[in-house]
Design an enzyme around this catalytic site. Structure first.
Site, PDB file in Angstrom:
ATOM      1  N   LYS A 196       0.776  -0.927  -0.114  1.00  0.00           N
ATOM      2  CA  LYS A 196       0.265  -0.063  -0.650  1.00  0.00           C
ATOM      3  C   LYS A 196       0.698   1.920  -0.810  1.00  0.00           C
ATOM      4  O   LYS A 196       0.052   2.192  -0.600  1.00  0.00           O
ATOM      5  CB  LYS A 196      -0.955   0.647   1.582  1.00  0.00           C
ATOM      6  CG  LYS A 196      -1.772  -0.585   1.493  1.00  0.00           C
ATOM      7  CD  LYS A 196      -2.977  -1.461   0.237  1.00  0.00           C
ATOM      8  CE  LYS A 196      -4.715  -2.714   0.999  1.00  0.00           C
ATOM      9  NZ  LYS A 196      -3.840  -3.337   0.483  1.00  0.00           N
TER      10      LYS A 196
HETATM   11  C1  PLP Z   1      -4.311  -4.564  -0.156  1.00  0.00           C
HETATM   12  C2  PLP Z   1      -3.692  -5.639   0.055  1.00  0.00           C
HETATM   13  C3  PLP Z   1      -3.427  -7.168  -0.648  1.00  0.00           C
HETATM   14  C4  PLP Z   1      -4.497  -6.916  -1.634  1.00  0.00           C
HETATM   15  O1  PLP Z   1      -4.545  -6.414  -2.788  1.00  0.00           O
HETATM   16  P1  PLP Z   1      -5.993  -5.154  -3.785  1.00  0.00           P
HETATM   17  O2  PLP Z   1      -5.036  -4.167  -4.336  1.00  0.00           O
HETATM   18  O3  PLP Z   1      -7.045  -5.105  -2.930  1.00  0.00           O
HETATM   19  O4  PLP Z   1      -6.130  -6.787  -4.645  1.00  0.00           O
HETATM   20  C5  PLP Z   1      -2.621  -7.974  -0.735  1.00  0.00           C
HETATM   21  N1  PLP Z   1      -1.681  -8.689  -0.353  1.00  0.00           N
HETATM   22  C6  PLP Z   1      -1.124  -7.170   1.376  1.00  0.00           C
HETATM   23  C7  PLP Z   1      -0.412  -7.859   2.231  1.00  0.00           C
HETATM   24  C8  PLP Z   1      -2.712  -6.243   1.515  1.00  0.00           C
HETATM   25  O5  PLP Z   1      -1.836  -5.058   1.769  1.00  0.00           O
END
Ligand code: PLP
Length: 494
Positions: free
Chosen positions: A110
């Protein structure tokens, strides 16, 4: 470049407007009216570093921003906050590549977008003459909240308020949030679950009277959620960067098609890969990996999206989700931008049916994707298997991706070079990683386990969690779920 809603009110807006607004008034998501194309030779791109690629891609999508604005945002986002100087290291193990997107401050992918979104958002506000202070409200099950806090901390003219379920996040995630510094950060535990937090935030967003009160005190709400196009575009960058990196290393020839495997929840990360492909990046398959909440892999295999099923708490919690909001953006593309159809399908999903079915013609357009899933047992076994084979530690989300890649390869015999998109540091999910590696059930406290994992594997403990247990706790607010609005009013003193 113009943006419009997937649900088709005929408004065409600039990227700055789309970023500031977050969600369209018709509740659709903003999408580019057409895709920009990569118009320089890859052979000319090999001299670019992460920031150069970021500038090239951002300029294509956000062309109402000046070069100076974009460069300033990029410089401020991708600096030594990232422990890896490459920003997104690409690591090879046993012929497979891992794209490590977790070297930012919160140890999850993120950070890739949330470290730049605050700068894009404040610049968009300035450009549009919005002089009110921007209030970012977020509900989080762990990762988004911390990344938003880190991203917005001390950013001028913003306040960031994060609600998390008091008993619904890991100890590490909770500590990361309540020790957050910054003069504009606010963290609130609610007595309820993630859905309660999310519902409360949406209610506040949609309350016109409250918005008026906010405006009277010179505040306006915005969103740091992955529905914001300002989070999607920065994610396109690392797909292109990876391709260039492979070229640079002589691992592929220009034009050679490669696969990406993406651990998927809200469909934001993998959608950015699809956007990269639409820009002309030579991608063969986008492999969508789910955990046991496998709505998406079912959808990719059958064309039916059906959330009439139990919500399962898994060891890859950031992918525990049944309604993947960003899929709406893909549906828009594969239906040849049929806005009316999107409206119909979304209302089927939101109303009693809780499912929709796509047409044959749309199904054909799904051939860019492959869908699969892995359960918790498979996830933990995969962590051990990868470590035993190559001394490389992966987290649970990345392990789901690796397992699904194995299924894909067995099914298709596809030998294309493949990149596993690694979304979290093993230290963010220490207990599960240790349990998997040692085939045990550890019950020590989280901080002891961090030390243990480091001792066992020699893996460097990332700076941001090193002394997390010793950091002062700065946020103490706890509230009932029905008190969220009052808490926001109190924080903002309105
Ligand atoms: C948010 C997240 C995901 C999923 O990503 P999306 O964009 O919501 O599909 C996968 N792994 C981790 C560690 C995340 O924080």
């Amino acid at each position: 470049m113009k943006y419009k809603s997937t649900r088709g009110n005929d408004e065409y807006i600039t990227s700055a407007e789309a970023i500031l607004q977050g969600l369209s008034k018709d509740r659709g998501l903003f999408v580019p009216v057409e895709f920009p194309v990569i118009d320089i030779d890859f052979s000319e791109m090999v001299s670019m570093d992460y920031k150069d690629v970021a500038f090239y891609i951002l300029k294509k999508f956000l062309d109402d921003f000046s070069d100076e604005e974009l460069k300033d945002a990029i410089e401020k986002a991708y600096d030594d906050k990232f422990e890896a100087k490459e920003i997104a290291p690409l690591v090879e193990r046993e012929g497979v590549y891992f794209l490590e997107l977790y070297h930012g401050k919160t140890l999850a992918f993120k950070d890739m977008a949330l470290s730049i979104l605050p700068h894009l958002l404040t610049k968009a506000a300035k450009k549009l003459g919005e002089d009110k202070k921007i209030v970012i409200l977020a509900a989080t099950s762990g990762d988004t909240g911390k990344a938003a806090l880190e991203g917005f901390a001390n950013v001028k003219d913003t306040e960031v308020i994060v609600f998390y379920p008091a008993n619904g996040v890991s100890e590490i995630q909770r500590r990361q949030m309540i020790t957050q510094d910054g003069n504009n950060t606010h963290v609130v535990a609610i007595k309820g679950n993630f859905d309660d937090a999310q519902r409360g935030v949406k209610e506040i967003f949609n309350d016109d009277k409250f918005a008026k009160r906010m405006a009277d005190s010179d505040y306006v709400f915005s969103s740091a959620n992955s529905i914001n196009i300002g989070r999607l575009v920065p994610q396109v960058v690392y797909y292109v960067y990876t391709y260039i990196e492979l070229l640079k290393r002589g691992e592929i020839k220009a034009g050679e098609r490669i696969n990406f495997v993406v651990p998927t929840g809200n469909f934001g990360n993998i959608l950015a890969g699809y956007y990269a492909k639409r820009m002309g990046l030579p991608i063969n398959k986008l492999i969508c990996a789910s955990n046991e909440n496998n709505v998406l892999s079912d959808f990719l295999n059958t064309g039916i999206y059906d959330i009439n099923r139990d919500f399962i708490l898994t060891k890859s919690p950031s992918m525990d989700i049944l309604i993947s909001s960003n899929l709406e953006r893909l549906l828009y593309e594969i239906s040849d931008q049929d806005e009316e159809l999107i409206r119909t399908m979304m209302s089927q999903l939101e109303n009693e049916e809780k499912k929709y079915n796509i047409k044959e013609s749309m199904k054909k357009n799904l051939s860019d994707f492959y869908g699969g899933f892995a359960n918790d047992d498979e996830t933990l076994i995969t962590i051990k298997k990868v470590y035993d084979a190559s001394n490389y530690v992966i987290d649970t989300h990345t392990a789901v991706a690796y397992k699904v890649y194995e299924q894909y390869k067995e099914e298709t015999n596809d030998e294309s070079k493949t990149v596993i998109v690694s979304t979290a540091s093993p230290y963010k999910f220490t207990k599960s990683v240790l349990d998997g590696l040692m085939d045990k059930n550890y019950e020590e406290n989280e901080f002891e386990m961090i030390k243990l994992l480091s001792k066992l594997t020699g893996l460097h403990i990332p700076e941001p969690i090193k002394d997390l247990d010793k950091k002062p706790i700065l946020h103490h607010i706890e509230c009932e779920k029905q008190e969220m609005k009052a808490v926001v009013a109190d924080i903002l003193n309105i």
